[in-house]
Each structure stands twice: as C-alpha cells, then as structure tokens.
Design an enzyme around this catalytic site. Structure first.
Site, PDB file in Angstrom:
ATOM      1  N   CYS B  94       0.838  -1.036   0.095  1.00 36.63           N
ATOM      2  CA  CYS B  94       0.162  -0.171   0.300  1.00 36.63           C
ATOM      3  C   CYS B  94       0.754   1.536   0.129  1.00 36.63           C
ATOM      4  O   CYS B  94       1.082   1.389  -0.618  1.00 36.63           O
ATOM      5  CB  CYS B  94      -0.798   0.374   1.407  1.00 36.63           C
ATOM      6  SG  CYS B  94      -2.970   0.464   0.825  1.00 36.63           S
ATOM      7  N   HIS B 196      -2.735  -4.623   1.085  1.00 41.50           N
ATOM      8  CA  HIS B 196      -2.847  -3.951   2.504  1.00 41.50           C
ATOM      9  C   HIS B 196      -2.706  -5.362   3.024  1.00 41.50           C
ATOM     10  O   HIS B 196      -3.779  -6.331   2.883  1.00 41.50           O
ATOM     11  CB  HIS B 196      -2.735  -2.910   1.963  1.00 41.50           C
ATOM     12  CG  HIS B 196      -4.859  -2.880   2.808  1.00 41.50           C
ATOM     13  ND1 HIS B 196      -5.247  -1.698   2.599  1.00 41.50           N
ATOM     14  CD2 HIS B 196      -5.301  -4.154   2.956  1.00 41.50           C
ATOM     15  CE1 HIS B 196      -6.908  -2.548   3.720  1.00 41.50           C
ATOM     16  NE2 HIS B 196      -6.896  -2.862   3.415  1.00 41.50           N
TER      17      HIS B 196
END
Lengths: 431, 246
Positions: B94, B196
């Site tokens: 991320c 993520h």
C-alpha cells in the site's frame, strides 16, 4: 425509509424539527461507545424529568436522524419531546452539525474503524475540526484521554469540558498494537505515556512541544474493576463527588459513563440523579447483554474494531481462565468490508487461556487462521459457518458455564434475531 | 538457519493489520525450526546495512506516509538500495509500495520522492476521484500461476515502467490503477503490492517464496519442508469466493 423520503421532500426537515425541541439537541459521536453513551444520557435525563427524542441504535446516518425526528412530530409539525439525543457516525458529524445546531457535542474517541467506509482517521479528525469551529454555540464535551480527540477539541473556539480517568492502577503499562494516535499531531514525535488505559487512551505528553493531556474537569478516581459485573469508581465533578457503581464492564465503559455524566451536568442535572441513573442503567443490546438459554448464560460482547476487541478479550479473561468463546466475523457494509483489522487484535492473549473457541460468520475461516497464528491450538478451535449451528455447538461446549459471544455488528444482529425467534430475547428495536 | 526481519516504521506505517505479514513470516519460519527474529526500525533510527534478510514496509495515512518518506530518503535510502542490489528481500504494501517507486503525487501538496527501488510512479487523480476499494484476487506468474487474495484501498494510481514486472494480473478488483489489469510491482527481490494488511497469512505460497528468497542470499538454495496448510487453504478459498460474490 421515511427519513430519506422526507429529506428529499423538505431538505430542511431536520433543521426545522430540531429547532422545535425546547431543550435543544445533544450529539454523541466517536468510534466506540456512541450507543451506550447516548442511551445512558437519555436514561439519566428521563430520571431527571426530560422526555427525549433519539435515533435508533445503529441508525447513525443523516437519514436515521430525520426519521427519528419525524416519528416524534405531529402532523402540524410540532414535536413531542424536550430534548434530542442523537448518536452520529464520526463521518456524519460535519453533515448534520449545521442542521441540528446542537447545544452539546460529545466526542468519545477516534479509532480506526471501517476504514473503507470512512476514509482515514486524520481526514475524519480534520472534518470534525472544521464542523466544530463553524459552530460557536455548542459546548464540546470530550475525552481528554484520547490525544486525537483532545487535539481536535482544544482547537475549537467555544466552551469545552474534558472528562477522563484519573487512576494509574487502570494502566496496562505499555501501548498495545491497536493504538492509533501514537504521534503528536503537532510535531510527529511519539507521545510519552504515564498511563495507558487501552488503545491510545491514557495520560500522555509530547516530549517535543510539551502538549499534554488536558486536565479533566469530570474524572473517575479510585476505580474498582469487577469484571463482567461492571465497576465502581469515585466520580469527581466541579459540583462535588460521589461513589458510583455501573453495570457496564471494562475501562472503555468508564469513558462512556464519564461522557454521559459530563453531558448531563452540562444540561443542568444535579449530581444525585446522575449517580442514580448510572447505577440503574442496563447495557444496550449486544453490549455485555446476558441471555439465559436452558438455564445457562450467554453474554453478548460486541467487538467491532481492534481496541474494542482487545478490551472485550481482557474482560473475558479477567472473568475466567476457562472460557468458551464464540467469535462471529462478518464483512458486510456495516461491519466494514475489510477484515484486515483482525490482525491488529491481540488474540495472542487467548493462547492457553481458553477452553474452546468456535468461529463463525462470513469470514469464519479468516478468523480461524488468525487464531491459529495467535497460538490457539487446533484441538481448541472449531469452525461452524452457520451461525445458529455455531451457537448451539458453542452452548454445548461450555459444560454449563457461561458462554462468551464476540460478534461483529451485523453478526450480532443476526444472532439476536435467532435468539429472538427462539423467544430468548426481546426484539432489538424495543428500547 | 535464521531469518532476520526488519520491520520499518512499525508504529507509523501500520494502517490496517500490516503486522499480520510479520506474524506469518515469523510463524512459517519457526514452524519449520528456522529461528526468526524481527527488529523494529523507526523514524530517526539508522539502518544497519548487513543485519537483515528481509525488510517489510506497511501502509499509512497521508501524514504518516509523508513523515516516513522524508525519513526513508534521509536516513535509510542508501542502505536499502545497496541491500536490494545485493538481493535482500523487500516487501512493501500500500503506502509503502508507493514509496518504493520514483514518486507519489498526492491530490494536493508536493510530490513525495520515493526510493526508486521499483520502476513505477503513482499519481492521485484528485479528491473527487473514487478510491479503489474492495476484495481483490490476482493471478501471479511469479508463483506459477497461483492466486493471491487480499483487500485493497487506495486513492493513488500506479503505473509500472519497463524495469518492473507486475506481481500478478487482476482477476477481481482494481490493482495498480484499475485500468491495465496489473497489480503490484517486482524487481529482483523487491516486491510491492496494493494488497494491504494481512496479505501473507492467507497466501502461504507467496510467504514461502519470500522466506526462501530471503534465506537464499546467505544459505544458497533452501528447500522448505511442507506445512499443514489446510486452514490457510480454507481462508484463501473463502476469500476468492467472497471476491467473486461482489
């Protein structure tokens, strides 16, 4: 949904109806504890002779507020009730604030919660700041123990009153993983904590700029935790002090009780009815609610984000070293579709300290994997994807002892529906 | 044998369950009798160049990401660059993934200059553009065509340059930019992805690939004994089904 329809017809309906409440409105917002705090405020005010209008639990968005107002309005547009108490989602505060023009805004805490719905925690804090600085009329009642909430609150221009816990014996010692606001919002340096109550709640100070936790005007001293039975503490206020007992368990509920007490003091309620109201208040549905099934007890402990979940786990472990737990994880919109947060919960504390863990819900397998990595052995765990079957299996596994049910929000609603169909609990809209 | 992990900015870039990746790496090493240790490296800390086999960087909010970007360039960039060139494993998810590229151009404010470990750039198309959020499934040639499952939530759109290969092709979800069906970026042993939080626990093939690559630099070709991955397989399969149902 009547609220949504009415807002379409008359966008000003909230503003017009809210303005007709003679004692004004109170808004409760934050990540955790909104429902409990709003219900406790309402309960205390009822005891003090007010009749209140409030939105149903879970109906925290603008439409839910409009619906609540309409329900209490006559055809002529008059409103039955003295005061409005609205729990409002943290992201909704800036939207409803201008139309409600509240007398008081209660800020409980800010944790990461349902990130995919609300955006990032800093963005929410920024929006609060804008909403509150545009409004000079409301008294801001805020949690001094939450550095993020305090940093927002202390930048507002109107009157503000802080509440907090003043008892270092409540401290966990070190910051847990679910702590969010570890860095000073002015200079980016980690806070130093003298006491950590849970999450990032505690007594903190920035070593660089000297920002410190505001001194709470209303505080809990001499806290005596009684596990699931609740706690007792000395409530210190500018208008005197009293020993208080609450049936709400856990440190997080101390904040809810303090928030409600502070708010009611600000509404002009005297200390004795506040103490009385706190003592007689029973937990909201799914929040430490107890259900009797065939003579055995199940306790429902809503667990919707890491900090709340950790508190719930600690509460269970303090209650017994032989717990049977049923963990129900859903990923519907109201739960947050992203279940990554399960890895921020300290499930490691369960390893070797529970008798049995049954996992269920849409993401049961994710939960099972989380427990495996937390060191809960295979023979202790079981997966049952059907909620009703999982509940029955869990009840059978308790060996007559108390069952601890830890559901996410929608899992709690589903479970409650099952229990309601079996006649074990009242309907959850009955308040 | 021991696996030495360095967790960069564990309390700054930890937006959503990122530590699940550290837990999975540690456990899957230990379950095979490999010693595993993790060292936290924070803002302001210097980085010891030869002390680690694997670096992990998580995701953060804008403010945290900016703090990390400055510190990364000023204090850790040189060491990380040399380590990556020597074949040390770097995994970034991320916000951390974006920082491994050349730059991240936010919706407002100055560009964040990245480390340039991966040939990619990221641009946030503005506050009114939609965030790319949801369950995601990719197919990874790197892992012999296996699926990798996770959750993505990002405003920035990433485009790969010729020097980076995608980690996989998007089957469900958005990936790097929602347009070219690529997800993630890989160059040698540097891996970046928008999947993520707890990416690794549910993707044991990927985790083992990282462990093998990380140990390989010091121990040569390493064969990891198989583990009982039935729980992992169930979680992986249920995530694939969940993504398909949306």
């Amino acid at each position: 949904m009547p609220g949504r329809v009415a807002r379409g017809i008359a966008p000003d309906v909230v503003r017009i109806l809210a303005a007709r409440l003679p004692s004004g409105t109170i808004v409760v917002t934050g990540t955790n504890g909104k429902t409990t705090t709003a219900r406790l405020i309402s309960h205390i005010l009822r005891g003090a002779g007010f009749s209140s209008v409030h939105n149903r639990a879970g109906a925290n968005l603008a439409a839910g507020i409009a619906a609540a107002l309409l329900q209490h309005a006559t055809f002529g547009g008059r409103i039955r009730g003295d005061i409005g108490i609205f729990e409002v989602d943290e992201a909704t505060l800036p939207i409803v604030q201008p139309s409600l023009q509240p007398r008081a805004v209660v800020l409980t805490n800010l944790f990461r919660d349902q990130l995919d719905r609300y955006g990032e925690i800093d963005i929410v804090a920024g929006r609060w700041e804008t909403a509150l600085s545009n409004d000079a009329g409301a008294v801001v009642i805020f949690n001094a123990d939450d550095p993020l909430v305090a940093s927002v609150a202390t930048r507002t221009t109107g009157r503000r009153v802080a509440f907090g816990i003043e008892d270092d014996s409540c401290s966990l010692g070190t910051l847990e993983h679910a702590a969010d606001a570890r860095y000073c919002y002015r200079c980016g340096v980690p806070y130093e904590y003298r006491a950590v109550y849970f999450g990032h709640m505690g007594v903190y100070r920035c070593p660089q700029c000297g920002t410190t936790r505001p001194s709470p005007a209303v505080a809990a001293h001499e806290v005596e935790a009684r596990g699931l039975e609740g706690s007792a503490f000395t409530l210190m206020t500018p208008r005197g002090s009293a020993r208080v007992k609450t049936q709400l368990p856990g440190a997080y509920n101390l904040h809810n009780v303090l928030a409600a007490a502070t708010c009611c003091l600000e509404m002009g309620v005297a200390l004795p009815p506040i103490v009385e109201g706190i003592g007689t208040f029973a937990p909201a549905f799914g929040r430490a609610e107890r259900v009797r099934v065939n003579g055995h007890e199940a306790v429902l402990l809503l667990a919707k984000n890491p900090a709340g979940f950790n508190e719930v786990l600690r509460t269970v472990l303090r209650d017994t070293g032989q717990a049977t737990v049923l963990i129900a994880i859903n990923d519907l919109t109201a739960d947050g579709r992203d279940i990554s947060w399960l890895w921020d919960v300290d499930f490691e504390m369960l390893a070797g300290r529970i008798r049995r863990a049954i996992v269920t819900g849409i993401r049961a397998h994710d939960m099972d994997l989380r427990l495996k990595h937390a060191g809960v052995p295979d023979e202790t765990r079981a997966v049952a994807t059907d909620l009703a079957q999982a509940f029955d299996l869990a009840m059978k596994s308790t060996d007559g002892r108390r069952l601890y049910v830890l559901p996410t929000y929608t899992a709690m609603l589903q479970l409650r529906k099952i229990l309601q169909q079996r006649g074990l609990v009242a309907g959850f809209w009955e308040d | 044998m021991d696996l030495r992990i360095c967790h960069l900015y564990p309390d700054l870039l930890n937006l959503y369950g990122d530590r699940g990746n550290i837990i999975a790496l540690m456990n899957r090493a230990r379950w095979r009798g490999i010693d595993a240790s993790v060292t936290d490296c924070r803002l302001g800390d210097a980085l010891d160049g030869d002390a680690y086999d694997l670096y992990f960087i998580g995701g953060g909010e804008d403010r945290q990401q900016r703090l990390a970007a400055n510190d990364l360039r000023a204090r850790k960039g040189g060491v990380l660059k040399r380590a990556a060139e020597a074949g040390v494993v770097v995994l970034a998810v991320c916000g951390g993934y974006q920082l491994l590229g050349h730059y991240y151009r936010p919706a407002d404010g100055d560009d964040l200059v990245g480390l340039g470990l991966l040939d990619l750039t990221t641009v946030h198309p503005g506050p009114s553009s939609r965030r790319l959020i949801g369950n995601i499934v990719i197919r990874s040639t790197l892992l012999g065509g296996a699926t990798v499952v996770g959750f993505e939530n990002h405003g920035g759109r990433t485009h790969l340059g010729p020097g980076a290969a995608p980690l996989g092709n998007v089957m469900r979800g958005f990936g790097n930019n929602g347009e070219d069906h690529t997800e993630g970026g890989v160059s040698r042993n540097v891996f970046g992805t928008y999947l993520h939080g707890p990416l690794l626990p549910k993707n044991p093939l990927f985790t083992d690939h990282l462990i093998r690559s990380a140990l390989g630099r010091r121990y040569g070709q390493v064969t990891l004994p198989p583990l009982d991955d039935r729980i992992e397989a169930e979680a992986h399969a249920s995530a694939v089904l969940r993504a398909a149902g949306e």
